[in-house]
Scaffold this motif. Structure first.
Motif, mmCIF file in Angstrom:
data_model
loop_
_atom_site.group_PDB
_atom_site.id
_atom_site.type_symbol
_atom_site.label_atom_id
_atom_site.label_comp_id
_atom_site.label_asym_id
_atom_site.label_seq_id
_atom_site.Cartn_x
_atom_site.Cartn_y
_atom_site.Cartn_z
ATOM 1 N N UNK A 26 37.997 49.666 36.214
ATOM 2 C CA UNK A 26 37.543 49.511 34.769
ATOM 3 C C UNK A 26 39.015 49.774 33.706
ATOM 4 N N UNK A 27 40.121 50.336 34.191
ATOM 5 C CA UNK A 27 41.128 50.285 33.471
ATOM 6 C C UNK A 27 41.877 48.827 33.483
ATOM 7 N N UNK A 28 42.157 48.230 34.759
ATOM 8 C CA UNK A 28 42.396 46.967 34.641
ATOM 9 C C UNK A 28 41.662 45.887 33.934
ATOM 10 N N UNK A 29 40.234 45.961 33.800
ATOM 11 C CA UNK A 29 39.491 45.193 33.109
ATOM 12 C C UNK A 29 39.704 45.519 31.492
ATOM 13 N N UNK A 30 40.089 46.653 31.158
ATOM 14 C CA UNK A 30 40.425 46.775 29.586
ATOM 15 C C UNK A 30 41.822 46.096 29.419
ATOM 16 N N UNK A 31 42.575 46.399 30.392
ATOM 17 C CA UNK A 31 43.935 45.823 30.057
ATOM 18 C C UNK A 31 44.088 44.339 30.077
ATOM 19 N N UNK A 32 42.978 43.540 30.761
ATOM 20 C CA UNK A 32 43.010 42.132 30.789
ATOM 21 C C UNK A 32 42.474 41.768 29.582
ATOM 22 N N UNK A 33 41.274 42.401 29.102
ATOM 23 C CA UNK A 33 40.605 41.920 27.825
ATOM 24 C C UNK A 33 41.433 42.264 26.737
ATOM 25 N N UNK A 34 42.474 43.240 26.658
ATOM 26 C CA UNK A 34 43.556 43.599 25.467
ATOM 27 C C UNK A 34 44.570 42.557 25.540
ATOM 28 N N UNK A 35 44.789 41.971 26.944
ATOM 29 C CA UNK A 35 45.913 40.883 27.035
ATOM 30 C C UNK A 35 45.239 39.566 26.438
ATOM 31 N N UNK A 36 44.035 39.385 26.554
ATOM 32 C CA UNK A 36 43.260 38.319 26.215
ATOM 33 C C UNK A 36 43.197 38.125 24.726
ATOM 34 N N UNK A 37 43.105 39.171 24.164
ATOM 35 C CA UNK A 37 42.789 39.391 22.764
ATOM 36 C C UNK A 37 44.297 39.069 21.838
ATOM 37 N N UNK A 38 45.167 39.520 22.836
ATOM 38 C CA UNK A 38 46.701 39.277 21.958
ATOM 39 C C UNK A 38 47.286 37.911 22.566
ATOM 40 N N UNK A 39 46.575 37.042 23.303
ATOM 41 C CA UNK A 39 47.113 36.040 23.875
ATOM 42 C C UNK A 39 48.404 36.106 24.716
ATOM 43 N N UNK A 40 48.137 37.234 25.438
ATOM 44 C CA UNK A 40 49.357 37.497 26.685
ATOM 45 C C UNK A 40 48.598 37.180 27.997
ATOM 46 N N UNK A 41 47.459 36.704 28.031
ATOM 47 C CA UNK A 41 46.932 36.749 29.446
ATOM 48 C C UNK A 41 47.091 35.437 30.098
#
Length: 72
Positions: A26-41
Motif C-alpha cells: 500500500x505504501x509503495x502504491x501511494x508512492x507510485x501514484x505520487x510519482x505519477x502525479x508529479x511526472x517522476x514515474x
C-alpha cells in the motif's frame, strides 16, 4: 512464471507477515501514484503489478481466514 513464483512465496507467509506485506505494498502504491502525479514515474507498469500483488495478498488473507474458521 514470475506470477506463480510470487504466489508461492506469498502462500508460505503467516497471516501477520501477509498483513505486513500488504502494508508495504500500500505504501509503495501511494508512492507510485505520487510519482505519477508529479511526472517522476519511470516504470508505469509497476503500478499495475503492485495493484495485482495487493489483490493476491488480500485473496490469500481471505483464504487463510476461511481455512482457520473451517477448522474451528
Amino acid at each position: 512464471m514470475k506470477t506463480t513464483q510470487r504466489h508461492s512465496d506469498l502462500k508460505a507467509l503467516s497471516p501477520d507477515q501477509l498483513a505486513d506485506e500488504l502494508l508495504n505494498l500500500k505504501k509503495e502504491q501511494f508512492n507510485l501514484r505520487f510519482q505519477g502525479a508529479t511526472g517522476q514515474l519511470e516504470n508505469v507498469s509497476r503500478i499495475r503489478e503492485v495493484r495485482r500483488d495487493i489483490a493476491r495478498v488480500r485473496t490469500l488473507q481471505r483464504q487463510k481466514t476461511l481455512a482457520s474458521d473451517a477448522k474451528a
